[in-house]
Design an enzyme around this catalytic site. Sequence first.
Site, PDB file in Angstrom:
ATOM      1  N   SER A 124     -31.091 -30.433 -30.908  1.00  0.00           N
ATOM      2  CA  SER A 124     -32.246 -31.128 -31.478  1.00  0.00           C
ATOM      3  C   SER A 124     -32.509 -30.662 -32.895  1.00  0.00           C
ATOM      4  O   SER A 124     -32.247 -29.501 -33.249  1.00  0.00           O
ATOM      5  CB  SER A 124     -33.463 -30.809 -30.605  1.00  0.00           C
ATOM      6  OG  SER A 124     -34.651 -31.125 -31.289  1.00  0.00           O
ATOM      7  N   TYR A 149     -39.295 -24.638 -25.785  1.00  0.00           N
ATOM      8  CA  TYR A 149     -38.302 -25.708 -25.624  1.00  0.00           C
ATOM      9  C   TYR A 149     -37.280 -25.637 -26.759  1.00  0.00           C
ATOM     10  O   TYR A 149     -36.063 -25.621 -26.535  1.00  0.00           O
ATOM     11  CB  TYR A 149     -38.989 -27.091 -25.627  1.00  0.00           C
ATOM     12  CG  TYR A 149     -38.050 -28.203 -26.012  1.00  0.00           C
ATOM     13  CD1 TYR A 149     -37.114 -28.680 -25.104  1.00  0.00           C
ATOM     14  CD2 TYR A 149     -38.054 -28.741 -27.313  1.00  0.00           C
ATOM     15  CE1 TYR A 149     -36.213 -29.678 -25.483  1.00  0.00           C
ATOM     16  CE2 TYR A 149     -37.163 -29.721 -27.688  1.00  0.00           C
ATOM     17  CZ  TYR A 149     -36.243 -30.184 -26.769  1.00  0.00           C
ATOM     18  OH  TYR A 149     -35.351 -31.148 -27.147  1.00  0.00           O
ATOM     19  N   LYS A 153     -32.912 -24.587 -27.245  1.00  0.00           N
ATOM     20  CA  LYS A 153     -31.828 -25.281 -27.964  1.00  0.00           C
ATOM     21  C   LYS A 153     -31.127 -24.304 -28.926  1.00  0.00           C
ATOM     22  O   LYS A 153     -29.902 -24.275 -29.018  1.00  0.00           O
ATOM     23  CB  LYS A 153     -32.379 -26.490 -28.725  1.00  0.00           C
ATOM     24  CG  LYS A 153     -33.001 -27.559 -27.841  1.00  0.00           C
ATOM     25  CD  LYS A 153     -31.972 -28.229 -26.946  1.00  0.00           C
ATOM     26  CE  LYS A 153     -32.571 -29.262 -26.030  1.00  0.00           C
ATOM     27  NZ  LYS A 153     -31.653 -29.724 -24.976  1.00  0.00           N
TER      28      LYS A 153
END
Length: 335
Positions: A124, A149, A153
């Site tokens: 992302s 979150y 990544k």
Amino acid sequence: MNVLVTGGAGYIGSHTVVELLNAGYGVVVVDDLSNAKADVIDRIETITGKRPAFYEMDCKDKDGLRKVFSEHKIDAIIHFAAFKAVGESVRKPLEYYRNNLDSAMTMLEVMEEFGCKKFVFSSSATVYGPNNPHPYKEDMKAIESSSPYGWTKVMIERILTDYVTAHPDFCAVLLRYFNPIGSHDSGLLGDDPNGIPNNLMPYIARVAAGQLEKLTIFGGDYPTPDGTCQRDYLHVVDLAVGHLRALEYAKDHEGVEAVNLGTGNGVSVLELVHAFEKANNMKLPYVIGPRRDGDLPAFWADAEKAKKLFGWEATHTVEDMCRSAWEFAKKSAGK
Ligand code: UDP
């Protein structure tokens, strides 16, 4: 070539499975349906005329994954399966780290047991963190994030990079997505989150369908041309096709590459709202509210590397994105 798609019943996963099947790949989907519906597999079959093999299974289930690899010769992985709600990750960091890191590492361990060496990872733009200037370029150094979150990544990118150092004949492609929106032309697949949507386009679609009263635009006083945040929205079908190009690249290469998938253009929240109104000939009720914690004023991709490395670039317009998002929302709302 057989591709194992984890999270293949989700929003981006399902669109990617359609493109893979249409291109003639064998596809095996693993999804625990924690944030997707089982009938997505039927819809994929309706669209493509082909049914992917499907396992309702958690990717942290090592024996389960071994069974999948024993029953199919898997040549490559596209790994979407992950928890993805930014706000929830702040409240439940352990769940996010456990789920997202464990599923990626379990997958790598099982891939190693079965000699599978091609990994396309769903990363992302959040990994560019709050301190890089935009447009974001893949070689920027400050790789960090502002939510658990996002850190999952960053960490999985790191794990894959270290894994490739130890196994130079392995190929990992880290696809850094910007803001995918829109739906497949059939209106059968789309972004249909459980509960009240966090993301802008599904929220707009529910307002358009009369299921939510009005949109609140988070902040109208940012240092941008109209005061609302700017993002790089790209059509989910373009994003899905980007995965095919990444897979084709991975087939013939070794090593690790991070690649942005975005259009290279910034669009503000107000511009997107007005584009949706125009494309679908309607008025959207909205108010400008306070800023949302953690939002950056503006960012978009430098999209050159994907063009050079994969020959990929986004082809759909913002109007296409708005029209298809409404087609799907209309069908889902039974209108
Ligand atoms: N946004 C908004 N209202 C909403 C949801 C989102 O104004 O109900 C804005 C948000 O502040 C951001 C943009 O829309 O500027 C895109 O947000 P989204 O959550 O879709 O994606 P993000 O860029 O945060 O990953």
